[in-house]
Design a protein around this motif. Structure first.
Motif, PDB file in Angstrom:
ATOM      1  N   VAL A  15       0.803  -1.212   0.000  1.00 48.30           N
ATOM      2  CA  VAL A  15       0.000   0.000   0.000  1.00 48.30           C
ATOM      3  C   VAL A  15       0.846   1.276   0.000  1.00 48.30           C
ATOM      4  N   HIS A  16       2.169   1.113   0.120  1.00 46.30           N
ATOM      5  CA  HIS A  16       2.993   2.330   0.207  1.00 46.30           C
ATOM      6  C   HIS A  16       4.377   2.101  -0.397  1.00 46.30           C
ATOM      7  N   GLU A  17       4.483   2.223  -1.710  1.00 40.60           N
ATOM      8  CA  GLU A  17       5.772   2.079  -2.405  1.00 40.60           C
ATOM      9  C   GLU A  17       5.850   3.147  -3.496  1.00 40.60           C
ATOM     10  N   HIS A  18       7.032   3.737  -3.626  1.00 41.43           N
ATOM     11  CA  HIS A  18       7.214   4.827  -4.598  1.00 41.43           C
ATOM     12  C   HIS A  18       8.033   4.351  -5.802  1.00 41.43           C
ATOM     13  N   LEU A  19       7.447   4.456  -7.004  1.00 37.45           N
ATOM     14  CA  LEU A  19       8.218   4.120  -8.207  1.00 37.45           C
ATOM     15  C   LEU A  19       9.318   5.144  -8.443  1.00 37.45           C
ATOM     16  N   ASP A  71       0.975   4.052  -5.017  1.00 38.40           N
ATOM     17  CA  ASP A  71       2.146   4.934  -5.080  1.00 38.40           C
ATOM     18  C   ASP A  71       1.762   6.309  -4.539  1.00 38.40           C
ATOM     19  N   PRO A  72       2.201   6.616  -3.303  1.00 35.70           N
ATOM     20  CA  PRO A  72       1.782   7.871  -2.674  1.00 35.70           C
ATOM     21  C   PRO A  72       2.671   9.062  -3.048  1.00 35.70           C
ATOM     22  N   SER A  73       3.323   8.999  -4.199  1.00 35.71           N
ATOM     23  CA  SER A  73       4.085  10.168  -4.644  1.00 35.71           C
ATOM     24  C   SER A  73       3.086  11.242  -5.067  1.00 35.71           C
ATOM     25  N   ILE A 141      -6.014  10.360  -1.499  1.00 37.95           N
ATOM     26  CA  ILE A 141      -5.502  11.715  -1.277  1.00 37.95           C
ATOM     27  C   ILE A 141      -4.395  11.656  -0.232  1.00 37.95           C
ATOM     28  N   LYS A 142      -3.277  12.266  -0.560  1.00 34.92           N
ATOM     29  CA  LYS A 142      -2.113  12.225   0.334  1.00 34.92           C
ATOM     30  C   LYS A 142      -1.916  13.589   0.986  1.00 34.92           C
ATOM     31  N   CYS A 143      -1.590  13.557   2.288  1.00 37.44           N
ATOM     32  CA  CYS A 143      -1.145  14.766   2.972  1.00 37.44           C
ATOM     33  C   CYS A 143      -0.140  14.317   4.026  1.00 37.44           C
ATOM     34  N   ALA A 203      -0.255   6.757   7.795  1.00 36.42           N
ATOM     35  CA  ALA A 203       1.002   6.150   7.363  1.00 36.42           C
ATOM     36  C   ALA A 203       2.089   6.347   8.416  1.00 36.42           C
ATOM     37  N   HIS A 204       2.993   5.386   8.479  1.00 40.67           N
ATOM     38  CA  HIS A 204       4.201   5.434   9.325  1.00 40.67           C
ATOM     39  C   HIS A 204       3.908   5.288  10.814  1.00 40.67           C
ATOM     40  N   THR A 205       2.698   4.830  11.160  1.00 42.40           N
ATOM     41  CA  THR A 205       2.430   4.547  12.573  1.00 42.40           C
ATOM     42  C   THR A 205       3.404   3.475  13.075  1.00 42.40           C
ATOM     43  N   ALA A 260       6.937  -1.064   2.682  1.00 38.85           N
ATOM     44  CA  ALA A 260       8.316  -0.656   2.988  1.00 38.85           C
ATOM     45  C   ALA A 260       8.574   0.831   2.732  1.00 38.85           C
ATOM     46  N   ASP A 261       7.611   1.537   2.129  1.00 35.77           N
ATOM     47  CA  ASP A 261       7.843   2.946   1.763  1.00 35.77           C
ATOM     48  C   ASP A 261       9.136   3.066   0.961  1.00 35.77           C
ATOM     49  N   HIS A 262       9.391   2.049   0.135  1.00 34.24           N
ATOM     50  CA  HIS A 262      10.629   2.099  -0.650  1.00 34.24           C
ATOM     51  C   HIS A 262      10.480   3.076  -1.803  1.00 34.24           C
TER      52      HIS A 262
HETATM   53 ZN   LIG Z   1       6.190   7.415   1.279  1.00 35.32          ZN
END
Ligand SMILES: [Zn+2]
Length: 324
Positions: A15-19, A71-73, A141-143, A203-205, A260-262
């Motif tokens: 649910v959280h990976e950045h290309l 992708d939360p970019s 939506i990301k913040c 995210a990141h809890t 992994a928020d990679h």
């Molecule tokens: Zn991230």
């Protein structure tokens, strides 16, 4: 993504990976600058090289059984829906894009002179019309809130995200910083704006193993991201695993995401600085494949049931993204 994705087609989802994660203003003004490939060995690449790495990792994920990544970019992380589409077309991995703004406080004059409703209009555009001139629609939506806390700018972006969520039904992913206890304050804003907290992901809890803090957040009804496996600088790997197992034990499978928020490539640090950080153990094993290759097998061995795994990897992304 290559087209709209039905909730039942999401499948196993990270649910959280950045290309990619890079500053779009720097890229526009100094297109000769290189970005850093977050793989071993670290090295600098141009835009073609960055695409190749993103596609290679995406292909590897599909081999490991991952069907989708979110992708939360957002803005300031170089969101590029064309890159996402090319990677999806080449590899078959489904890529779910977002709208939103990733800042810990700074906003340019464009946003300073506009209120939360006008900023929400931008987010709604991406959700209803499409991103960057395409028909590919943002699905969440990301913040973000980090060390500076809820400054007036951060409050405004959170309210814009909240209002776009209320207007469209799109879910929210809020970057949080447990060390600054931002989570409850972010939830307060969403709640005051009438957001359905069951569609909010903090995210990141997983950057903390303080179970009291985590349960305080969970008590509000949100999802939590245990989403920075490998980023030992925020919390070492083993403590992340222990925390997830403790929360599984307490019955929270339905509220957690593993990721992994990679960032396949990241422009935040020059090569020499990144080398020092890796040498100091800041990001041991950090990789987009870390969850399927290591985290899940270890959790299975430690007693995670197939039902719990299915809940975290398949059902939760579906419920968060589509509300079903
Ligand atoms: Zn991230």
């Amino acid at each position: 993504m290559t087209g709209p994705t039905e909730p039942d087609d999401l499948g196993p989802t990270l649910v959280h990976e950045h290309l990619q994660a890079r500053d779009e203003a720097v890229l526009a003004q100094w297109p000769h600058t290189l970005t850093l490939a977050e793989e071993d060995p670290l090295h600098e690449v141009d835009a073609d090289g960055a695409f190749e790495i993103a596609a290679r990792l995406a292909g590897r994920l599909t081999e490991l059984g991952v069907r989708t990544i979110c992708d939360p970019s957002a803005m300031f992380l170089g969101r590029d829906v064309h890159l996402m589409r090319r990677v999806a077309e080449q590899t078959g991995l489904q890529v779910v894009p977002c709208t939103g703004i990733y800042t810990y406080d700074h906003l340019q004059p464009f946003f300073a002179a506009r209120d939360a409703d006008e900023i929400a209009d931008l987010f709604v555009h991406d959700i209803e019309q499409g991103i960057q001139g395409t028909e590919i629609k943002a699905a969440f939506i990301k913040c973000a809130a980090d060390e500076p806390g809820i400054t007036p700018n951060i409050d405004k972006i959170h309210r814009a995200a909240a209002r776009a969520s209320v207007r469209t039904g799109a879910p929210i992913m809020a970057h949080s910083r447990p060390a600054s206890e931002t989570g409850p304050k972010q939830i307060d804003i969403f709640e005051s704006e009438g957001v359905d907290l069951k569609r909010v992901q903090l995210a990141h809890t997983g950057d903390t193993d303080d179970l009291d803090y985590i349960e305080r957040v969970l008590d509000r009804g949100v999802f939590i991201g245990m989403d920075r496996y490998g980023l030992d600088l925020y919390l070492p790997y083993d403590r992340r695993q222990k925390t997830v197992l403790a929360l599984l034990e307490r019955g929270y499978a339905e509220r957690m995401f593993l990721s992994a928020d990679h960032c396949a490539t990241l422009d935040w640090f020059p090569l020499a600085v990144a080398e020092q950080m890796y040498a100091a153990g800041a990001a041991r094993d950090w990789s987009m494949t870390l969850v399927p290759e290591k985290v899940l097998p270890e959790l299975r061995a430690a007693g995670m049931t197939p039902e719990q795994e299915e809940t975290m990897m398949v059902s939760n992304p579906k419920r968060w993204l589509a509300g079903v």
